[in-house]
Motif scaffolding. Structure first.
Motif, PDB file in Angstrom:
ATOM      1  N   GLY A 164      -9.025  20.049 -58.346  1.00 58.78           N
ATOM      2  CA  GLY A 164      -9.404  21.300 -58.992  1.00 58.78           C
ATOM      3  C   GLY A 164     -10.228  22.195 -58.082  1.00 58.78           C
ATOM      4  O   GLY A 164     -10.026  23.416 -58.038  1.00 58.78           O
ATOM      5  N   LYS A 179      -9.387  30.488 -62.254  1.00 56.46           N
ATOM      6  CA  LYS A 179     -10.166  29.343 -62.725  1.00 56.46           C
ATOM      7  C   LYS A 179      -9.349  28.491 -63.700  1.00 56.46           C
ATOM      8  O   LYS A 179      -9.408  27.261 -63.664  1.00 56.46           O
ATOM      9  CB  LYS A 179     -11.455  29.823 -63.396  1.00 56.46           C
ATOM     10  N   ALA A 219      -8.292  24.615 -63.214  1.00 58.12           N
ATOM     11  CA  ALA A 219      -8.615  23.582 -64.202  1.00 58.12           C
ATOM     12  C   ALA A 219      -7.378  22.792 -64.593  1.00 58.12           C
ATOM     13  O   ALA A 219      -7.422  21.562 -64.738  1.00 58.12           O
ATOM     14  CB  ALA A 219      -9.251  24.230 -65.435  1.00 58.12           C
TER      15      ALA A 219
END
Length: 202
Positions: A46, A147, A151
């Motif tokens: 990640g 983001k 994730a």
């Protein structure tokens, strides 16, 4: 979890076999990997994806900028027959128009682009993203979108790592079970012919 049951085989027991002890080690190792390696792999994947996507976001924001475009007329060019249903639906939401806009160097440009409005009329304005040469371009990726993608990558890698650990554990336990069966077969083959006979072993 089935792996946790193998830990109870650490207890000393006259019936405990070597394979039982090995299975306990396998269970303990798999638990350790699930608690340490899986979160670490997800975090590393990640973080790497997030850093890469953020660099892409910065590059896109530097290379693209918004400008105001004005609708000249609707584009009446017929849609190609090879378009998919998804593409046709997107074209209905974003009408194709001939528009005029100003390039970063101050020159006026005219071209066929997609307008945000479903029914654009001549004179309507809308935001158009262009590159440094003034050509239409897609809007840059947002930081929040980057983001979210990072994730998803982290969670996916963590899940795959957990599946890998569990698969290796299952294969190891299966191999141990097969060894137990093989030993039982050999033991039965050695005592089976004399089973049930009187005075056997005397």
């Amino acid at each position: 979890m089935p792996a946790a049951t193998g830990v109870w085989r650490w207890r000393r027991n006259p019936l405990r076999r070597t394979t039982d002890l090995i299975e306990a080690w396998v269970g303990l190792a798999s638990i350790g990997l699930l608690c340490v390696l899986v979160p670490l792999a997800g975090w590393a994947a990640g973080s790497t994806a997030h850093a890469s996507l953020q660099r892409a976001v910065s590059a896109q924001q530097e290379q693209r900028q918004p400008t105001t475009a004005q609708v000249v007329r609707r584009d009446e060019t017929p849609t190609r027959g090879g378009s998919t249903a998804g593409a046709l639906g997107e074209e209905r939401l974003r009408a194709s128009v001939v528009a005029r806009w100003t390039a970063p160097d101050g020159t006026s440009r005219t071209g066929t682009v997609s307008a945000v409005r479903e029914e654009p009329r001549p004179g309507d304005t809308f935001t158009l993203w262009t590159d440094r040469e003034g050509r239409p371009a897609a809007a840059p990726m947002r930081s929040g979108t980057a983001k979210a993608h990072a994730a998803v990558v982290g969670v996916t890698v963590a899940v795959l790592a957990a599946l890998l650990v569990d698969t290796v554990r299952r294969l190891a336990v299966r191999r141990l079970v097969l060894r137990r069966y093989a030993r039982l077969d050999r033991a039965w083959a050695s005592v089976g012919p004399d089973w049930g006979r009187a005075d056997t072993g005397s």
